[in-house]
Design an enzyme around this catalytic site. Structure first.
Site, PDB file in Angstrom:
ATOM      1  N   GLY A  38      10.476  -3.506   2.028  1.00  0.00           N
ATOM      2  CA  GLY A  38       9.307  -3.677   2.900  1.00  0.00           C
ATOM      3  C   GLY A  38       9.366  -2.846   4.177  1.00  0.00           C
ATOM      4  CB  SER A 107      19.540   4.715   6.769  1.00  0.00           C
ATOM      5  OG  SER A 107      18.705   3.675   7.214  1.00  0.00           O
TER       6      SER A 107
HETATM    7  P1  ADP Z   1      10.257   0.211   1.281  1.00  0.00           P
HETATM    8  O1  ADP Z   1       9.562   1.058   2.318  1.00  0.00           O
HETATM    9  O2  ADP Z   1      11.333  -0.646   1.878  1.00  0.00           O
HETATM   10  O3  ADP Z   1      10.722   0.972   0.082  1.00  0.00           O
HETATM   11  P2  ADP Z   1       7.611  -0.749   0.719  1.00  0.00           P
HETATM   12  O4  ADP Z   1       7.100  -1.157   2.067  1.00  0.00           O
HETATM   13  O5  ADP Z   1       7.178   0.564   0.165  1.00  0.00           O
HETATM   14  O6  ADP Z   1       9.192  -0.856   0.736  1.00  0.00           O
HETATM   15  O7  ADP Z   1       7.226  -1.850  -0.366  1.00  0.00           O
HETATM   16  C1  ADP Z   1       7.345  -3.247  -0.139  1.00  0.00           C
HETATM   17  C2  ADP Z   1       6.375  -3.984  -1.068  1.00  0.00           C
HETATM   18  O8  ADP Z   1       6.583  -5.394  -0.932  1.00  0.00           O
HETATM   19  C3  ADP Z   1       4.928  -3.709  -0.715  1.00  0.00           C
HETATM   20  O9  ADP Z   1       4.205  -3.593  -1.908  1.00  0.00           O
HETATM   21  C4  ADP Z   1       4.519  -4.990   0.060  1.00  0.00           C
HETATM   22  O10 ADP Z   1       3.142  -5.253  -0.024  1.00  0.00           O
HETATM   23  C5  ADP Z   1       5.363  -6.052  -0.627  1.00  0.00           C
HETATM   24  N1  ADP Z   1       5.644  -7.260   0.185  1.00  0.00           N
HETATM   25  C6  ADP Z   1       5.426  -8.535  -0.183  1.00  0.00           C
HETATM   26  N2  ADP Z   1       5.803  -9.412   0.767  1.00  0.00           N
HETATM   27  C7  ADP Z   1       6.291  -8.684   1.777  1.00  0.00           C
HETATM   28  C8  ADP Z   1       6.825  -9.014   3.073  1.00  0.00           C
HETATM   29  N3  ADP Z   1       6.955 -10.279   3.503  1.00  0.00           N
HETATM   30  N4  ADP Z   1       7.242  -8.005   3.859  1.00  0.00           N
HETATM   31  C9  ADP Z   1       7.136  -6.718   3.438  1.00  0.00           C
HETATM   32  N5  ADP Z   1       6.633  -6.337   2.258  1.00  0.00           N
HETATM   33  C10 ADP Z   1       6.204  -7.295   1.422  1.00  0.00           C
END
Ligand code: ADP
Length: 199
Positions: A38, A107
């Protein structure tokens, strides 16, 4: 390559001048966590909340930086270190310009995160651990990468066949399984308020 004849030229307008004009304390929010934890989602949500408060921010997102600045780098150990080195140097320049900067990169190694921390002044580096159990990251799999890694199509995938050092003492520890995206973002904005980075 560094030449002996290059000297750092002090600028007329200082970092604190720029920060005063922007009415904020510049810093680098360094998001770290597994793929799909996230980082990008929360960093973007924080950016929105800060923008609403008229803060001056900039977000350096992992995948976007790999398209441009770091487009020549792959995923070997050497390239991963160089990736982080460039990002932290760019982050430092943005902090110098008075901004609240966010970087969202897996990271995975504490030594790399510490290298970034050491580049910045005391209190400027804020390590934000986006803590999401791997089972949940794998269920979310927003980019289908876990599926590919499990199928052996991606090698050295963090959390599967490459390690992740749990942050030792992150300034902010966000547990995303327990709250929604907005609540996670709010936790970070609250930290910036209580620590005096923003009003
Ligand atoms: P990263 O950048 O760490 O690879 P992303 O932000 O691309 O992760 O993806 C996280 C996914 O999880 C998204 O599809 C987001 O909508 C989902 N998600 C569900 N619940 C949460 C939460 N509480 N916090 C952050 N993301 C969440």
């Amino acid at each position: 390559m560094k030449t002996e004849n290059t000297v750092w030229h002090p600028t007329q307008i200082s970092k604190s001048d720029r920060a005063r004009l922007k009415k904020q304390r510049p810093c680098l929010l360094w998001y770290t966590g597994l793929s799909g934890s996230g980082k990008s989602t929360i960093a973007n949500a924080v950016d929105d909340l800060l923008f609403e408060r008229q803060c001056h921010t900039y977000l350096l997102d992992g995948d976007n930086v790999r398209h441009g600045l770091n487009g020549d780098l792959g995923f070997s150990d050497e390239d991963r270190v160089e990736n982080i080195r460039r990002i932290s140097q760019v982050g430092k320049l943005f902090v110098d310009s008075g901004l609240i900067v966010s970087t969202a990169f897996i990271s995975p190694f504490q030594s790399d995160r510490d290298m970034a921390r050491e580049l910045l002044e005391q209190g400027e580096f804020i390590e934000v651990f986006i803590d999401t159990p791997i089972e949940i990251c794998e269920q979310r799999d927003p980019k289908g990468l876990y599926k590919k890694a499990r199928a052996g199509e991606i090698k050295d995938f963090t959390g599967i066949d490459s390690g992740y050092d749990i942050p030792v003492k992150p300034e902010i520890h966000v547990q995303t399984a327990e709250k929604d995206i907005l609540a996670c973002a709010q936790q970070i904005v609250d930290h910036l308020k209580t620590q005096g980075y923003i009003n």
